[in-house]
Design a protein around this motif. Structure first.
Motif, PDB file in Angstrom:
ATOM      1  N   MET A   1       7.723  -1.405   3.495  1.00  0.00           N
ATOM      2  CA  MET A   1       7.570  -2.417   2.490  1.00  0.00           C
ATOM      3  C   MET A   1       9.208  -2.910   2.117  1.00  0.00           C
ATOM      4  O   MET A   1      10.022  -2.106   1.972  1.00  0.00           O
ATOM      5  CB  MET A   1       7.281  -1.890   1.012  1.00  0.00           C
ATOM      6  N   PRO A   2       9.644  -4.204   2.359  1.00  0.00           N
ATOM      7  CA  PRO A   2      10.870  -4.851   2.187  1.00  0.00           C
ATOM      8  C   PRO A   2      11.373  -4.458   0.683  1.00  0.00           C
ATOM      9  O   PRO A   2      10.803  -4.856  -0.147  1.00  0.00           O
ATOM     10  CB  PRO A   2      11.035  -6.101   2.550  1.00  0.00           C
TER      11      PRO A   2
ATOM     12  N   GLN B   1       5.513   3.458  -4.151  1.00  0.00           N
ATOM     13  CA  GLN B   1       6.391   4.621  -3.929  1.00  0.00           C
ATOM     14  C   GLN B   1       7.277   4.268  -2.773  1.00  0.00           C
ATOM     15  O   GLN B   1       7.139   3.320  -2.017  1.00  0.00           O
ATOM     16  CB  GLN B   1       5.229   5.705  -3.262  1.00  0.00           C
ATOM     17  N   PRO B   2       8.319   4.932  -2.606  1.00  0.00           N
ATOM     18  CA  PRO B   2       9.211   4.740  -1.506  1.00  0.00           C
ATOM     19  C   PRO B   2       8.880   4.662   0.034  1.00  0.00           C
ATOM     20  O   PRO B   2       9.426   3.811   0.633  1.00  0.00           O
ATOM     21  CB  PRO B   2      10.278   5.967  -1.549  1.00  0.00           C
ATOM     22  N   ASP B   3       7.475   5.248   0.440  1.00  0.00           N
ATOM     23  CA  ASP B   3       7.305   5.100   1.810  1.00  0.00           C
ATOM     24  C   ASP B   3       6.143   4.019   1.722  1.00  0.00           C
ATOM     25  O   ASP B   3       5.559   4.116   2.704  1.00  0.00           O
ATOM     26  CB  ASP B   3       6.986   6.435   2.262  1.00  0.00           C
TER      27      ASP B   3
ATOM     28  N   ALA C   1       0.781  -1.178  -0.079  1.00  0.00           N
ATOM     29  CA  ALA C   1       0.331  -0.105   0.002  1.00  0.00           C
ATOM     30  C   ALA C   1       1.026   1.456  -0.181  1.00  0.00           C
ATOM     31  O   ALA C   1       1.839   1.251   0.685  1.00  0.00           O
ATOM     32  CB  ALA C   1      -0.683  -0.128   1.204  1.00  0.00           C
ATOM     33  N   ASP C   2       0.552   2.199  -0.968  1.00  0.00           N
ATOM     34  CA  ASP C   2       1.068   3.596  -0.760  1.00  0.00           C
ATOM     35  C   ASP C   2      -0.001   4.592  -0.999  1.00  0.00           C
ATOM     36  O   ASP C   2      -1.219   4.170  -0.991  1.00  0.00           O
ATOM     37  CB  ASP C   2       2.275   3.782  -1.640  1.00  0.00           C
TER      38      ASP C   2
END
Length: 216
Positions: free
Chosen positions: A214-215, A196-198, A167-168
């Motif tokens: 997220m790994p 996304q990065p986060d 999820a982003d």
């Protein structure tokens, strides 16, 4: 047990089972049931697996429908392992599924395994747009408010492998709900390039749905 989060303007609930619930719309969403996988493998490759995965998947699906009181169910594609798998279902399993569908707005979204029309109750769609979200089988680059499946994401935590939601702020990818389904690691480029990065991985399959970064 469940984890509540937001996507676009919608408040969604990730259930420990790997199902998604949208209370405001009464929508239960699952992805990649792959019903009939053992029958398909025996038919095509001669590989014999215990033929109980359909019943186990249906039992978990029925439990989610009853627990949430869902008025609408959206299956995000690859609900059947191939176009012939519906015909291969045992009669009792097919009747079980038909009873679940009865009285609900049940939507089958086409997947890459079951892209053709299916002779079963419910509506059959390429994708569904509902109250600012779009439901489809495979994520599209640049989509906003998108809910999809297809990749069967998984992640590892404390030495254990978990099915997971990804999820982003723009999209959500559901885990596979079916019993006989593998998975794609969240750090695979196909997934890390989409998210996304986060982004978060929401781990499913235990008693509690919990979020971790997220790994990658």
């Amino acid at each position: 047990m469940s984890l509540t989060f937001r996507l676009a303007d919608a408040t969604l609930i990730a259930r420990p089972s790997g199902a998604l619930f949208w209370p405001d719309q009464g929508v239960l969403c699952v992805s990649d049931l792959h019903l009939g996988k053992s029958e398909r493998m025996a038919r095509r490759a001669g590989t014999l697996l215990p033929p109980y995965e359909t019943r186990e998947t249906l039992a978990r699906l029925e439990a989610e429908v009853e627990a949430t009181g869902a008025r609408r169910v959206i299956c995000l594609g690859d609900s059947f392992d191939d176009a012939a798998s519906l015909d291969g279902l045992e009669e009792g399993d097919r009747l079980w599924l038909t009873r679940m569908i009865a009285g609900r707005d049940w939507i089958w979204i086409a997947g890459n395994h079951d892209a053709g029309p299916l002779e079963i109750a419910g509506s059959h769609r390429a994708e569904v747009h509902l109250a600012g979200l779009v439901f489809r089988h495979i994520a599209q680059t640049g989509a906003q408010g998108e809910v999809s499946g297809h990749y069967h994401p998984k992640a590892r935590l404390a030495g254990k492998v978990w099915r997971c939601f990804l999820a982003d702020r723009q999209r959500l990818i559901l885990p596979a709900f079916g019993t006989y389904t593998g998975g794609l690691w969240s750090h695979d480029p196909a997934l890390s390039g989409l998210m996304q990065p986060d982004a978060l991985a929401i781990l499913a399959g235990g008693a509690v749905a919990r979020a971790i970064p997220m790994p990658r």
